[in-house]
Design a protein around this motif. Structure first.
Motif, PDB file in Angstrom:
ATOM      1  N   ILE A   1      26.391  28.262  51.379  1.00 42.32           N
ATOM      2  CA  ILE A   1      26.425  27.497  53.053  1.00 42.32           C
ATOM      3  C   ILE A   1      25.427  28.198  53.970  1.00 42.32           C
ATOM      4  O   ILE A   1      24.948  26.762  54.661  1.00 42.32           O
ATOM      5  CB  ILE A   1      27.703  28.322  54.055  1.00 42.32           C
ATOM      6  CG1 ILE A   1      28.685  27.775  53.547  1.00 42.32           C
ATOM      7  CG2 ILE A   1      27.557  27.666  55.539  1.00 42.32           C
ATOM      8  CD1 ILE A   1      29.224  26.512  52.490  1.00 42.32           C
ATOM      9  N   LEU A   2      24.972  28.427  54.419  1.00 38.90           N
ATOM     10  CA  LEU A   2      23.476  29.337  55.130  1.00 38.90           C
ATOM     11  C   LEU A   2      22.254  28.361  54.629  1.00 38.90           C
ATOM     12  O   LEU A   2      21.143  28.064  55.627  1.00 38.90           O
ATOM     13  CB  LEU A   2      23.972  30.617  56.112  1.00 38.90           C
ATOM     14  CG  LEU A   2      24.772  31.660  55.801  1.00 38.90           C
ATOM     15  CD1 LEU A   2      24.324  32.645  56.226  1.00 38.90           C
ATOM     16  CD2 LEU A   2      25.446  30.860  56.978  1.00 38.90           C
ATOM     17  N   GLU A   3      22.088  28.072  53.269  1.00 32.86           N
ATOM     18  CA  GLU A   3      20.847  27.655  53.023  1.00 32.86           C
ATOM     19  C   GLU A   3      20.757  26.195  53.562  1.00 32.86           C
ATOM     20  O   GLU A   3      19.543  25.898  54.089  1.00 32.86           O
ATOM     21  CB  GLU A   3      20.951  27.252  51.919  1.00 32.86           C
ATOM     22  CG  GLU A   3      21.242  26.531  50.316  1.00 32.86           C
ATOM     23  CD  GLU A   3      23.178  27.075  50.345  1.00 32.86           C
ATOM     24  OE1 GLU A   3      24.122  27.029  49.976  1.00 32.86           O
ATOM     25  OE2 GLU A   3      22.611  28.247  50.912  1.00 32.86           O
ATOM     26  N   HIS A   4      22.246  25.407  54.260  1.00 31.66           N
ATOM     27  CA  HIS A   4      21.296  24.303  54.579  1.00 31.66           C
ATOM     28  C   HIS A   4      21.291  24.291  56.203  1.00 31.66           C
ATOM     29  O   HIS A   4      21.288  23.826  55.930  1.00 31.66           O
ATOM     30  CB  HIS A   4      23.535  23.273  54.898  1.00 31.66           C
ATOM     31  CG  HIS A   4      23.491  23.393  53.002  1.00 31.66           C
ATOM     32  ND1 HIS A   4      23.129  23.053  52.211  1.00 31.66           N
ATOM     33  CD2 HIS A   4      24.879  24.089  52.490  1.00 31.66           C
ATOM     34  CE1 HIS A   4      23.997  22.196  51.104  1.00 31.66           C
ATOM     35  NE2 HIS A   4      24.479  23.520  51.689  1.00 31.66           N
ATOM     36  N   LEU A   5      21.186  25.783  56.587  1.00 27.16           N
ATOM     37  CA  LEU A   5      20.807  25.921  57.954  1.00 27.16           C
ATOM     38  C   LEU A   5      19.093  25.735  57.913  1.00 27.16           C
ATOM     39  O   LEU A   5      19.046  26.385  56.895  1.00 27.16           O
ATOM     40  CB  LEU A   5      21.367  26.699  58.420  1.00 27.16           C
ATOM     41  CG  LEU A   5      22.916  27.027  59.038  1.00 27.16           C
ATOM     42  CD1 LEU A   5      23.833  27.645  59.253  1.00 27.16           C
ATOM     43  CD2 LEU A   5      23.052  25.241  59.702  1.00 27.16           C
TER      44      LEU A   5
END
Length: 229
Positions: free
Chosen positions: A119-123
């Motif tokens: 998830i956090l790679e998309h931020l």
């Protein structure tokens, strides 16, 4: 290997093309996707309430249901009601909300654990400190935050291109950037890399488990800081 519902359960669910659900059922790539869950579950522990950030099609729910009394999910998509119905028919009640981890709609100290897998790679990197601040707010003292992220390198870009994805349009933050941001508010207790000794340029995936300090730990830290000053 992580348990999943039969793919037929999702035949009427409006899952977008970019959702990796179908990759979990691939005979080759599926083993790698199952491993994302397997390692995360080895780190998540057990408790009362867990939050699955970016729950997507609920691929973590079966495993979480054996570890937690109450499963909550947060995602920006709008078909959470359909996902809830699919799992309700299997006897698993999930509490799903539409929203972002940057502005999560939960009270302080509400969860025993938070899970954020791929998830956090998309931020953007600049959003990661805010993510960690929100996770710290939501977790009870001593609660844990389990994060899993793919490597951000040319090898991973090539691998995703083979699967039909231009990952440069979707992945912006690296596991090391998330780890650095988490380390400012959490105690990093475990870190697992795939491959185990991979340098950054060929890192496939990284998981880490971060624990929110409890009240006693925070008092000790403050006392140590005072002595140093």
């Amino acid at each position: 290997m992580a348990r999943l519902l039969n793919l037929e359960h999702f035949k009427d669910c409006p899952i977008p093309e970019e959702d990796p659900l179908r990759l979990y059922y691939s005979p080759v790539v599926g083993r790698l996707y199952h491993r994302r869950i397997d390692v995360a579950m080895s780190l998540i522990g057990k408790g009362s309430r867990v939050l699955d950030v970016g729950f997507g099609s609920g691929t973590n729910f079966l495993e979480l249901s054996t570890r937690f009394d109450s499963i909550h999910g947060l995602d920006i998509h709008q078909y959470g009601g359909v996902i809830k119905g699919i799992f309700a028919r299997e006897g698993i009640d999930v509490h799903l909300s539409e929203g972002s981890i940057l502005e999560p709609p939960y009270e302080n100290n509400f969860f025993d654990a938070i899970l954020a897998i791929s998830i956090l790679e998309h931020l953007q990197p600049g959003d990661l400190p805010r993510v960690m601040a929100q996770a710290s707010r939501l977790l009870r003292p001593g609660g844990i935050f389990v994060i899993g992220m793919p490597g951000l390198n040319s090898m991973m870009s090539t691998a995703f291109r083979v699967l039909g994805y231009d990952i440069s349009k979707h992945h912006f933050s690296s596991p090391h950037q998330a780890l650095e941001a988490a380390g400012k508010l959490f105690e990093i207790e475990k870190k697992i890399k795939l491959p185990a000794l991979a340098p950054d340029f060929c890192l496939l995936y990284m998981w880490f488990m971060a624990r929110k300090p409890d009240a006693g730990d925070m008092l000790v830290s403050r006392a140590d800081a005072s002595e140093k000053n």
